[in-house]
Write a protein that holds these residues in place. Structure first.
Motif: not given
Length: 141
Positions: A57-65
């Motif tokens: 989940s955290l990596l997905t947020l970083a990817n979206e950023a």
């Protein structure tokens, strides 16, 4: 903190703001920080799955950023190179794949896709200091 990166205007988004958070997304560190419950309530396999889900989940947020800027300014190139190195060093190397734990492979796949995407973005970015080419130098992370 990552959510503020996602919702800020694209002109103000800088991936360098992710640097302090990437090492904290390691699955092993997240597993340590999950609340320790009685062994009869949650077994270690369940806690492991929760840690990897949180990491994903955290990596997905970083990817979206990183989706806000299709091309980085040259002054951010070094930061993105450091992020790629940190992603490889802190996250990818922390994942121990297993045939019984396919959720780990899913996280490792996301890391590989992010790394590849960031490398492609780096190739589209102009070289630093007005040079014709950038040369790779290993970083000390």
């Amino acid at each position: 903190h990552l959510s503020s990166l996602m919702f800020s205007p694209p002109s103000r988004t800088q991936l360098s703001e992710l640097r302090p958070y990437l090492p904290l997304m390691r699955p092993s560190l997240l597993l340590e920080r999950l609340p320790k419950l009685k062994s009869n309530e949650k077994d270690t396999a369940t806690l492991d799955q929760e840690a990897y889900y949180l990491c994903y989940s955290l990596l997905t947020l970083a990817n979206e950023a990183s989706n806000f800027q299709p091309i980085f300014p040259a002054n951010q190139k070094k930061e993105v190179q450091l992020l790629c190195s940190m992603l490889d060093t802190h996250i990818k190397c922390d994942i121990r794949e297993s045939g019984k734990c396919l959720y780990r492979s899913k996280v490792k796949d996301l890391v590989a896709r992010m790394y590849t995407k960031w490398q492609i973005l780096l190739q589209k970015t102009k070289p630093l200091n007005g040079k014709l080419y950038d040369y790779y130098f290993p970083s000390d992370i």
